[in-house]
Design a protein around this motif. Sequence first.
Motif, PDB file in Angstrom:
ATOM      1  N   ILE A  97       0.866  -1.187   0.000  1.00  6.92           N
ATOM      2  CA  ILE A  97       0.000   0.000   0.000  1.00  6.92           C
ATOM      3  C   ILE A  97       0.897   1.230   0.000  1.00  6.92           C
ATOM      4  O   ILE A  97       1.689   1.418   0.921  1.00  6.92           O
ATOM      5  CB  ILE A  97      -0.900   0.063   1.254  1.00  6.92           C
ATOM      6  CG1 ILE A  97      -1.739  -1.211   1.378  1.00  6.92           C
ATOM      7  CG2 ILE A  97      -1.796   1.289   1.216  1.00  6.92           C
ATOM      8  CD1 ILE A  97      -2.593  -1.248   2.641  1.00  6.92           C
ATOM      9  N   GLY A  98       0.784   2.042  -1.026  1.00  9.90           N
ATOM     10  CA  GLY A  98       1.597   3.255  -1.117  1.00  9.90           C
ATOM     11  C   GLY A  98       0.715   4.486  -0.992  1.00  9.90           C
ATOM     12  O   GLY A  98      -0.494   4.408  -1.181  1.00  9.90           O
ATOM     13  N   LYS A 105      -2.481   5.886   5.455  1.00 13.36           N
ATOM     14  CA  LYS A 105      -2.109   4.484   5.166  1.00 13.36           C
ATOM     15  C   LYS A 105      -2.193   3.620   6.417  1.00 13.36           C
ATOM     16  O   LYS A 105      -2.775   2.536   6.400  1.00 13.36           O
ATOM     17  CB  LYS A 105      -0.676   4.413   4.598  1.00 13.36           C
ATOM     18  CG  LYS A 105      -0.462   5.186   3.329  1.00 13.36           C
ATOM     19  CD  LYS A 105       0.973   5.106   2.848  1.00 13.36           C
ATOM     20  CE  LYS A 105       1.975   5.799   3.763  1.00 13.36           C
ATOM     21  NZ  LYS A 105       1.808   7.251   3.882  1.00 13.36           N
ATOM     22  N   SER A 106      -1.613   4.127   7.521  1.00  6.12           N
ATOM     23  CA  SER A 106      -1.616   3.336   8.759  1.00  6.12           C
ATOM     24  C   SER A 106      -3.039   3.180   9.283  1.00  6.12           C
ATOM     25  O   SER A 106      -3.397   2.134   9.826  1.00  6.12           O
ATOM     26  CB  SER A 106      -0.751   4.009   9.824  1.00  6.12           C
ATOM     27  OG  SER A 106       0.541   4.216   9.329  1.00  6.12           O
ATOM     28  N   THR A 107      -3.844   4.233   9.114  1.00  5.04           N
ATOM     29  CA  THR A 107      -5.238   4.176   9.554  1.00  5.04           C
ATOM     30  C   THR A 107      -5.984   3.101   8.786  1.00  5.04           C
ATOM     31  O   THR A 107      -6.663   2.254   9.368  1.00  5.04           O
ATOM     32  CB  THR A 107      -5.904   5.556   9.327  1.00  5.04           C
ATOM     33  OG1 THR A 107      -5.113   6.548   9.970  1.00  5.04           O
ATOM     34  CG2 THR A 107      -7.305   5.586   9.865  1.00  5.04           C
ATOM     35  N   LEU A 108      -5.851   3.126   7.480  1.00  3.37           N
ATOM     36  CA  LEU A 108      -6.532   2.139   6.637  1.00  3.37           C
ATOM     37  C   LEU A 108      -6.079   0.726   6.996  1.00  3.37           C
ATOM     38  O   LEU A 108      -6.890  -0.182   7.163  1.00  3.37           O
ATOM     39  CB  LEU A 108      -6.218   2.425   5.157  1.00  3.37           C
ATOM     40  CG  LEU A 108      -6.816   1.446   4.153  1.00  3.37           C
ATOM     41  CD1 LEU A 108      -8.323   1.628   4.078  1.00  3.37           C
ATOM     42  CD2 LEU A 108      -6.215   1.637   2.761  1.00  3.37           C
ATOM     43  N   LEU A 109      -4.773   0.578   7.168  1.00  4.20           N
ATOM     44  CA  LEU A 109      -4.222  -0.740   7.458  1.00  4.20           C
ATOM     45  C   LEU A 109      -4.736  -1.269   8.798  1.00  4.20           C
ATOM     46  O   LEU A 109      -5.162  -2.416   8.903  1.00  4.20           O
ATOM     47  CB  LEU A 109      -2.690  -0.647   7.461  1.00  4.20           C
ATOM     48  CG  LEU A 109      -1.937  -1.953   7.657  1.00  4.20           C
ATOM     49  CD1 LEU A 109      -2.345  -2.965   6.603  1.00  4.20           C
ATOM     50  CD2 LEU A 109      -0.427  -1.707   7.570  1.00  4.20           C
ATOM     51  N   LEU A 110      -4.728  -0.403   9.796  1.00  2.54           N
ATOM     52  CA  LEU A 110      -5.165  -0.823  11.132  1.00  2.54           C
ATOM     53  C   LEU A 110      -6.647  -1.227  11.119  1.00  2.54           C
ATOM     54  O   LEU A 110      -7.034  -2.241  11.717  1.00  2.54           O
ATOM     55  CB  LEU A 110      -4.927   0.331  12.114  1.00  2.54           C
ATOM     56  CG  LEU A 110      -4.631  -0.016  13.553  1.00  2.54           C
ATOM     57  CD1 LEU A 110      -3.557  -1.070  13.683  1.00  2.54           C
ATOM     58  CD2 LEU A 110      -4.207   1.245  14.309  1.00  2.54           C
ATOM     59  N   VAL A 216       1.182  -7.787   4.202  1.00  6.55           N
ATOM     60  CA  VAL A 216       0.832  -6.464   3.690  1.00  6.55           C
ATOM     61  C   VAL A 216       1.925  -5.478   4.096  1.00  6.55           C
ATOM     62  O   VAL A 216       2.288  -5.392   5.266  1.00  6.55           O
ATOM     63  CB  VAL A 216      -0.532  -5.983   4.258  1.00  6.55           C
ATOM     64  CG1 VAL A 216      -0.923  -4.649   3.638  1.00  6.55           C
ATOM     65  CG2 VAL A 216      -1.615  -7.018   4.025  1.00  6.55           C
ATOM     66  N   LEU A 217       2.455  -4.750   3.116  1.00  9.68           N
ATOM     67  CA  LEU A 217       3.498  -3.763   3.388  1.00  9.68           C
ATOM     68  C   LEU A 217       2.953  -2.370   3.143  1.00  9.68           C
ATOM     69  O   LEU A 217       2.162  -2.171   2.226  1.00  9.68           O
ATOM     70  CB  LEU A 217       4.678  -3.938   2.424  1.00  9.68           C
ATOM     71  CG  LEU A 217       5.395  -5.260   2.345  1.00  9.68           C
ATOM     72  CD1 LEU A 217       6.504  -5.142   1.311  1.00  9.68           C
ATOM     73  CD2 LEU A 217       5.956  -5.612   3.700  1.00  9.68           C
ATOM     74  N   LEU A 241      -1.493  -1.218  -4.120  1.00 12.32           N
ATOM     75  CA  LEU A 241      -2.620  -0.320  -3.905  1.00 12.32           C
ATOM     76  C   LEU A 241      -2.077   1.079  -3.673  1.00 12.32           C
ATOM     77  O   LEU A 241      -1.058   1.256  -3.019  1.00 12.32           O
ATOM     78  CB  LEU A 241      -3.428  -0.734  -2.665  1.00 12.32           C
ATOM     79  CG  LEU A 241      -4.015  -2.141  -2.650  1.00 12.32           C
ATOM     80  CD1 LEU A 241      -4.768  -2.369  -1.348  1.00 12.32           C
ATOM     81  CD2 LEU A 241      -4.941  -2.347  -3.836  1.00 12.32           C
ATOM     82  N   SER A 242      -2.772   2.061  -4.212  1.00  9.07           N
ATOM     83  CA  SER A 242      -2.340   3.431  -4.009  1.00  9.07           C
ATOM     84  C   SER A 242      -3.453   4.175  -3.282  1.00  9.07           C
ATOM     85  O   SER A 242      -4.610   4.107  -3.684  1.00  9.07           O
ATOM     86  CB  SER A 242      -2.058   4.047  -5.373  1.00  9.07           C
ATOM     87  OG  SER A 242      -2.021   5.430  -5.272  1.00  9.07           O
ATOM     88  N   PHE A 243      -3.092   4.838  -2.190  1.00  6.50           N
ATOM     89  CA  PHE A 243      -4.076   5.573  -1.399  1.00  6.50           C
ATOM     90  C   PHE A 243      -3.859   7.047  -1.683  1.00  6.50           C
ATOM     91  O   PHE A 243      -2.774   7.577  -1.426  1.00  6.50           O
ATOM     92  CB  PHE A 243      -3.869   5.248   0.082  1.00  6.50           C
ATOM     93  CG  PHE A 243      -5.101   5.446   0.917  1.00  6.50           C
ATOM     94  CD1 PHE A 243      -6.352   5.086   0.433  1.00  6.50           C
ATOM     95  CD2 PHE A 243      -5.018   5.976   2.187  1.00  6.50           C
ATOM     96  CE1 PHE A 243      -7.485   5.251   1.205  1.00  6.50           C
ATOM     97  CE2 PHE A 243      -6.155   6.143   2.966  1.00  6.50           C
ATOM     98  CZ  PHE A 243      -7.392   5.781   2.473  1.00  6.50           C
ATOM     99  N   GLU A 244      -4.869   7.693  -2.249  1.00  2.00           N
ATOM    100  CA  GLU A 244      -4.680   9.052  -2.746  1.00  2.00           C
ATOM    101  C   GLU A 244      -5.716  10.002  -2.174  1.00  2.00           C
ATOM    102  O   GLU A 244      -6.766   9.578  -1.738  1.00  2.00           O
ATOM    103  CB  GLU A 244      -4.831   9.073  -4.286  1.00  2.00           C
ATOM    104  CG  GLU A 244      -3.895   8.139  -4.998  1.00  2.00           C
ATOM    105  CD  GLU A 244      -4.303   7.884  -6.446  1.00  2.00           C
ATOM    106  OE1 GLU A 244      -5.286   8.472  -6.907  1.00  2.00           O
ATOM    107  OE2 GLU A 244      -3.623   7.077  -7.085  1.00  2.00           O
ATOM    108  N   GLY A 245      -5.405  11.273  -2.246  1.00  2.00           N
ATOM    109  CA  GLY A 245      -6.353  12.292  -1.815  1.00  2.00           C
ATOM    110  C   GLY A 245      -5.651  13.623  -1.724  1.00  2.00           C
ATOM    111  O   GLY A 245      -4.426  13.691  -1.740  1.00  2.00           O
TER     112      GLY A 245
END
Length: 462
Positions: A97-98, A105-110, A216-217, A241-245
Amino acid sequence: MPPRSAARSLHRCQSCGHAEPKWLGRCPACSEWNSLVEEVGAGVRGLSAARAPTGARRPVAAADVALEENDARLACGIGELDRVLGGGLVAGSFVLIGGDPGIGKSTLLLQALAGLTRASRGGTVLYVSGEESVAQTAIRARRLGATPVGLLLHAETSLEQILGEADRLRPAVLAVDSIQTVHSEALDGIPGSVGQVRECAGRLMTWAKSTGTPVVLVGHVTKDGAIAGPKTLEHVVDVVLSFEGEGAHPYRILRALKNRFGATSEIGVFEMRQGGLVEVESPSALFLAERPVDAPGSVVVASADGVRPILVEVQALVAPAATGFGRRTAAGVDSNRVALLLAVLAERAGVNALAQDVFVNVAGGMKLAEPAIDLGIACAIASAEGRTPVRSGTAVFGEVGLAGEVRGVTLAEGRLGEARKLGFSRVIMPRQNASRLEAADSAGLEIIGVADLRAALRAVLV
Ligand SMILES: Nc1ncnc2c1ncn2[C@@H]1O[C@H](COP(=O)(O)OP(=O)(O)OP(=O)(O)O)[C@@H](O)[C@H]1O
Ligand SMILES: [Mg+2]
């Protein structure tokens, strides 16, 4: 920690393959600068031994491979994320996840790991953070309501320690946040260096594949949006996966840039709130919520990000040039595309804003990159230039060519369906697409198929 010795690693030139025991700025063999990258030496890994067939694994016939275990997917319960993954995490898959710093990113992952812990039914999930202490992570987990029994937090940066814990605990999922903070004791390079990232990712992948555990990295991205570290990282992982905004907006978009187990065209939309990321089920309604009524320069575009149709508002403002020449400023769309459409409008449709300042903005911080938004941008500029609002209830889509022609695009039916769902009554679209519609596609909508920009502007503007 075992003593580290330079003799264990070597530095290989990425241009010519020459190996040096010490890092050098320039390869002595081919004279290339900055081409030496650290890797584990042959003495440690025994290259010739690794290549010799051991008989432990033999080729098997494709038809004979048992598929049950590979087909099982672990869903995290966050619908938008599971959909982007293609239905959940595949056993033994290696996911990256980039995203920009602080994007979530950490929020989504957690949040995802909490769901995965629940889905693993009594199993454990190991979240390793190299960036934050266990206490910091726990505070976030409590705020997010992501504290199921079985979700284990670990603050560690040594790859060997991480793999040791993972071997001991055998979690249902292993997550490492981030790969740039992890280092292997087999190499001397600092964490985040090309050699370290490549080595650590390679060993984590081997662990994922050999144990059948999803790993998952999280990966940092560079200024221009690429995942930091070696490009090979994106090649070795199964899913990127790319997390954008946009920092100022609460909306976040999750996109699969690569997926070995599903389509890459899916996107997931989230809103960042105090309690964490919340799925947005109707992004169109969200992006159109604050749209001004009958304002010149505001056009609703039926866009399709991947396979998902989304209605968004494109705004344009045309103002007297502040300096001697007209400036173009674009947010959310490519400014070169705006410049091209300005020229086409002037040359082919009699709308000349070339000498004026032109601003184009996509409301809500959305980024649009597909050609079908051309017609919307052109209509917004024409509407702003003539101070004429767009007829209410109208949505547009279509690609614009240099001759001023409006060209057909993909996913016309999906775009129409979304427009109908959001209460739009008229759609201006490429004639080529309109001529192929079935009656059901256009039910309840006035469809106006146009072949060129002039015809489109006549239909769109009041
Ligand atoms: N107490 C809080 N209340 C509401 N939102 C918060 C709170 N703390 C953090 N956030 C939100 O979470 C975002 C940071 O999320 P997160 O730490 O998951 O990002 P990240 O991508 O992992 O960042 P980094 O690149 O630093 O690891 C902040 O930008 C903010 O929007
Ligand atoms: Mg983080």
